[in-house]
Design a protein around this motif. Structure first.
Motif, PDB file in Angstrom:
ATOM      1  N   ILE A 240       0.698  -0.905   0.313  1.00 35.70           N
ATOM      2  CA  ILE A 240      -0.025   0.338   0.054  1.00 35.70           C
ATOM      3  C   ILE A 240       1.133   1.156  -0.080  1.00 35.70           C
ATOM      4  O   ILE A 240       1.691   1.291   0.750  1.00 35.70           O
ATOM      5  N   SER A 241       0.734   1.758  -1.316  1.00 40.49           N
ATOM      6  CA  SER A 241       1.590   3.468  -0.970  1.00 40.49           C
ATOM      7  C   SER A 241       0.897   4.813  -0.557  1.00 40.49           C
ATOM      8  O   SER A 241       1.960   4.810  -0.091  1.00 40.49           O
ATOM      9  N   SER A 242      -0.285   4.692  -0.153  1.00 39.78           N
ATOM     10  CA  SER A 242      -0.755   5.586   0.200  1.00 39.78           C
ATOM     11  C   SER A 242      -2.271   5.814   0.541  1.00 39.78           C
ATOM     12  O   SER A 242      -2.888   4.251   0.069  1.00 39.78           O
ATOM     13  N   LEU A 243      -2.473   5.935   1.820  1.00 38.80           N
ATOM     14  CA  LEU A 243      -3.791   6.798   2.025  1.00 38.80           C
ATOM     15  C   LEU A 243      -4.782   7.468   2.441  1.00 38.80           C
ATOM     16  O   LEU A 243      -3.082   8.590   2.842  1.00 38.80           O
ATOM     17  N   SER A 244      -5.578   8.431   2.194  1.00 39.49           N
ATOM     18  CA  SER A 244      -6.283   9.362   2.383  1.00 39.49           C
ATOM     19  C   SER A 244      -7.444   9.546   2.610  1.00 39.49           C
ATOM     20  O   SER A 244      -8.823   9.270   1.878  1.00 39.49           O
ATOM     21  N   PHE A 245      -7.720  10.703   3.296  1.00 40.73           N
ATOM     22  CA  PHE A 245      -9.595  10.298   3.566  1.00 40.73           C
ATOM     23  C   PHE A 245      -9.923  11.630   3.174  1.00 40.73           C
ATOM     24  O   PHE A 245      -9.405  12.500   2.432  1.00 40.73           O
TER      25      PHE A 245
END
Length: 464
Positions: A240-245
């Protein structure tokens, strides 16, 4: 890319004994109104206020950039290049002036910033600066080895929470208060090392993923209680390269090295069902069953109850290619919810998201960030769509309600000086900030400083 806190993708610097940093990166700013892209030949800053047009607001020829971060929609930009991987340069790009530079004992792996703090992450240490005058406030030494520079900084002005790995072998998260300079809590988030972290805009929730990439968890801040657990897949481990709300914190997107981007909906089972149960027998039955399952889960073993609390993705996007690194972000553009995906091959993909029904997102437009090819239209916007600037970003991703415009944040820049020296844990300032007081408007000119050098052209910068 909380964005939100500002999340980024980079070819990645190596450690002191590794192959060293390589040029190439992309990062969304803190509220996803801007995209920064670093290349071998320089870097570019794009404004994200429309779907079919991509406005390049600044382009620099600084070579081999592998970190570039912009502070909201201001003129402050932070750059780290391959040629000087231990030095962080801060510029006022609209004036074309350098604000300051700082050098560190090791390669700079990541930089995070909000309106209060600027955080520099090295492999085994973290430096916290006051962004108003760049004074070093705290050095966190002997942190667990963090070769990817993984950390997250909340964008909420009153709660500058910093999250970083508390272990190199398991997924522990340290939540640190960067305003008051003290540790808040330690969260045992995963069994394997961490791969991604992200705060929501209000700094009340923290999302995390491990190197296995199968489970994404969301915790309350500052308590550290587990609120949600989402399973993005069971068949294979992914990176997983990114998480964003989303701006309202009701949705969470995750991108990886696979062809699928997942969007999860953060809603509690009880409140959701109580709202939909007004006189509808089917809804009432759903609410009843949901409450029974929720109550039963508390009596089951942790492994079983955990599986019951996991949800599949609310919405998905299937990219054309897999196995390439990318970053994702959720934003409101032209009053509609969008998913933004910046890929390692230099494309910005924009998708429309249905916040009520979810499902497969529809492609809206593709932009080429550098090189040949230009824009590639993949959808059309409804007539009469109105472009909204950063100050009009919508807080409700689901309802797409307009956010009232807020005035500029002001502060006083007073300048500073520090003792020199090259001892471990101390920043070696190459320049000093200009003397104040200076009125600081961080949405337009942050900070408005002029620099000059001595007549030889080779000396350090001095106050004009």
């Amino acid at each position: 890319m909380e964005t939100g806190e500002g999340s980024g993708v980079s070819s990645g610097p190596g450690g002191p004994d590794g192959p060293g940093p390589r040029a190439g990166c992309a990062s969304f700013n803190q509220d996803s109104t801007s995209l920064a892209v670093g290349m071998q030949t320089g870097y570019k800053l794009f404004s994200l206020t429309a779907v079919e047009t991509l406005d390049c607001v600044h382009e620099s020829e600084s070579p081999e950039v592998y970190i570039v971060e912009r502070l909201f929609s201001s003129s402050l930009v932070v750059v780290v290049s391959v040629s000087t991987p231990r030095r962080m340069d801060i510029y006022h790009f609209k004036k074309g002036t350098e604000i300051c530079s700082h050098s560190y004992p090791e390669h700079v792996l990541s930089v995070k910033l909000n309106r209060q703090r600027l955080v520099v992450c090295l492999d085994e240490s973290i430096y916290i600066h006051n962004i108003k005058d760049m004074k070093l406030l705290k050095t966190l030494l002997s942190t667990p080895s963090n070769p990817s520079g993984l950390c997250a900084l909340s964008i909420n002005h009153s709660n500058s929470y910093l999250a970083y790995p508390g272990s190199a072998t398991v997924g522990e998260i340290v939540v640190y208060d960067a305003n008051n300079l003290n540790t808040v809590t330690m969260i045992p988030a995963h069994d394997s090392p961490l791969a991604a972290l992200a705060f929501n805009a209000s700094a009340t929730r923290l999302a995390s993923a491990s190197e296995r990439g199968t489970v994404i968890r969301v915790f309350s801040v500052p308590e550290g209680l587990r609120l949600f657990e989402f399973r993005r897949g069971m068949k294979r481990y992914v990176s997983i390269s990114s998480l964003s709300f989303s701006p309202d914190g009701l949705f969470l997107c995750a991108s990886s090295n696979t062809e699928t981007v997942h969007i999860f909906k953060l809603e509690q089972l009880g409140p959701r069902c109580s709202v939909c149960s007004g006189g509808d027998e089917a809804s009432s039955w759903t609410a009843y069953v949901g409450k029974m399952l929720l109550a039963a889960s508390s009596y089951l073993p942790a492994q079983v109850s955990g599986m019951m609390s996991q949800d599949r993705a609310f919405a998905t996007v299937h990219l054309g290619a897999s196995a390439q690194r990318n970053i994702c972000s959720l934003a409101i553009i032209q009053k509609l919810p969008r998913l933004l995906v910046a890929t390692a091959d230099g494309q910005l993909l924009i998708y429309n998201v249905d916040p009520l029904e979810g499902g497969e997102c529809t492609a809206a437009h593709t932009h080429r960030l550098f090189g040949a090819g230009g824009d590639q239209g993949e959808g059309s916007e409804a007539e009469g769509s109105e472009v909204t600037g950063p100050e009009q970003a919508c807080p409700s991703y689901a309802a797409t309600a307009a956010l009232p415009a807020s005035g500029p944040v002001t502060a006083t820049l007073t300048g500073y000086s520090e003792d020199g020296g090259a001892k471990r844990g101390e920043v070696i300032p190459e320049h000093e900030l200009a003397a104040g007081p200076v009125c600081l408007d961080d949405e337009n000119e942050f900070p408005p400083i002029n620099w000059c050098r001595d007549g030889t052209g080779g000396g350090p910068a001095r106050r004009c």
